[in-house]
Design a protein around this motif. Sequence first.
Motif, short mmCIF file in Angstrom:
data_model
loop_
_atom_site.label_atom_id
_atom_site.label_comp_id
_atom_site.label_asym_id
_atom_site.label_seq_id
_atom_site.Cartn_x
_atom_site.Cartn_y
_atom_site.Cartn_z
N ALA A 179 12.79 49.86 0.45
CA ALA A 179 12.73 48.44 0.09
C ALA A 179 12.67 48.22 -1.39
N ASP A 180 12.58 49.25 -2.16
CA ASP A 180 12.54 49.07 -3.60
C ASP A 180 13.88 48.62 -4.16
N ALA A 181 14.99 48.87 -3.34
CA ALA A 181 16.32 48.46 -3.82
C ALA A 181 16.42 46.96 -3.83
N ALA A 182 17.05 46.39 -4.78
CA ALA A 182 17.19 44.94 -4.92
C ALA A 182 18.16 44.41 -3.88
N ILE A 183 17.83 43.28 -3.23
CA ILE A 183 18.67 42.63 -2.21
C ILE A 183 19.17 41.34 -2.82
N THR A 184 20.46 41.22 -2.87
CA THR A 184 21.06 40.05 -3.51
C THR A 184 21.24 38.95 -2.50
N PRO A 185 21.34 37.72 -2.94
CA PRO A 185 21.61 36.59 -2.02
C PRO A 185 22.96 36.71 -1.33
N GLU A 186 23.93 37.35 -1.97
CA GLU A 186 25.24 37.49 -1.34
C GLU A 186 25.16 38.35 -0.09
N ARG A 187 24.33 39.39 -0.19
CA ARG A 187 24.18 40.27 0.97
C ARG A 187 23.50 39.55 2.11
N ILE A 188 22.54 38.75 1.80
CA ILE A 188 21.85 38.00 2.84
C ILE A 188 22.81 37.01 3.48
N ALA A 189 23.67 36.37 2.67
CA ALA A 189 24.61 35.39 3.21
C ALA A 189 25.62 36.06 4.13
N ARG A 190 26.07 37.25 3.78
CA ARG A 190 27.03 37.96 4.62
C ARG A 190 26.42 38.33 5.96
N ASN A 191 25.21 38.76 5.92
CA ASN A 191 24.56 39.12 7.18
C ASN A 191 24.37 37.89 8.06
N GLY A 192 24.10 36.76 7.49
CA GLY A 192 23.96 35.54 8.27
C GLY A 192 25.29 35.11 8.86
N ALA A 193 26.34 35.23 8.09
CA ALA A 193 27.66 34.83 8.61
C ALA A 193 28.08 35.71 9.76
N ALA A 194 27.75 36.97 9.72
CA ALA A 194 28.10 37.89 10.82
C ALA A 194 27.37 37.50 12.09
N VAL A 195 26.16 37.09 11.96
CA VAL A 195 25.39 36.69 13.15
C VAL A 195 26.00 35.43 13.75
N LYS A 196 26.36 34.46 12.91
CA LYS A 196 26.95 33.23 13.42
C LYS A 196 28.30 33.51 14.10
N SER A 197 29.09 34.43 13.57
CA SER A 197 30.41 34.74 14.16
C SER A 197 30.25 35.35 15.53
N ALA A 198 29.19 36.18 15.68
CA ALA A 198 28.97 36.81 16.99
C ALA A 198 28.55 35.78 18.01
N ILE A 199 27.81 34.84 17.60
CA ILE A 199 27.38 33.80 18.53
C ILE A 199 28.57 32.92 18.90
N ALA A 200 29.43 32.58 17.94
CA ALA A 200 30.59 31.73 18.22
C ALA A 200 31.62 32.44 19.09
N ALA A 201 31.67 33.76 19.11
CA ALA A 201 32.66 34.51 19.90
C ALA A 201 32.31 34.50 21.36
N GLY A 202 31.24 33.88 21.76
CA GLY A 202 30.92 33.75 23.18
C GLY A 202 30.21 34.94 23.73
N VAL A 203 29.46 35.57 22.97
CA VAL A 203 28.67 36.70 23.49
C VAL A 203 27.70 36.17 24.51
#
Length: 277
Positions: free
Chosen positions: A21-45
């Motif tokens: 956890a010492d590595a820095a987490i950027t806001p872009e990485r967090i946004a990408r992970n959120g978009a992936a979750v939304k895409s999975a939900i929209a695909a009708g899982v």
Amino acid sequence: MALESPPRLKDGPLGPILRAADAAITPERIARNGAAVKSAIAAGVSLGSSLTSVWKLGLPLLLVLGVGLGVRQFAIVDGEHAIAQPALGVPATELAPIELASRAIAYEPAIAEPPPPPAVRAVIVHRVESPAPPPPPPAPPPAPPPASELPEQIRLYEAAREAAAHGQLADALDRIAELLRRFPSTPLRADAELTRAELWVRADRLAEAAAALEALASDPSHRGRRGELLRTLGDVRRKQADCARAVDAYTRARAERLSAAEQAKVARGLERCANKP
């Protein structure tokens, strides 16, 4: 008691995760992970597959987010040691420390209870008071003053004179003798002795009368009657047919102050003695 530093979590089983956890987490990485979750939900899982996919995708994300965002600082108090840890998802610099309620464990050495005091027996002391001494007997009342004896003395003397006035010479002499015997210090003593001498003369008790008259003439208390006493003594001596002593008594009587009547009696006595051989 000295304070010791608590063991660090990075040195325990969670060390690899915390160090990752010492590595820095950027806001872009967090946004990408959120978009992936939304895409999975929209695909009708399906719900089941969605949960599985969410779990598979979210677990690494949660781990990364939890370590990357930092551990919220809290305080664990164990006895006398405090461990500060950062909270998840919030930079440690932006959070105020939250202190947990400390669990204070007091270690006190066991103190041996003192043994119960020995039973105290109440001792009742009965105070025995000695009886009070009886009060002293009251002092006897003072003797009343003796009754005056003068009335009795006067009574005896007057009784003697009364008897003599009636010719009761023996009775009169007895009263005089009683007065002088019972009251030797009577103030009537001089008069009583003079009266007794006269009664002896009248009773022809010449020897007793002469002795009494001689004593009375020498007594200072009869100094004023000395001439009369000596004249009477001369008469007694003449009756005793002792003219020598009679003249001596008459002569001494003339040397005293005599009334005219007494001087005439002395002259008559001397004349009678002069006519006798």
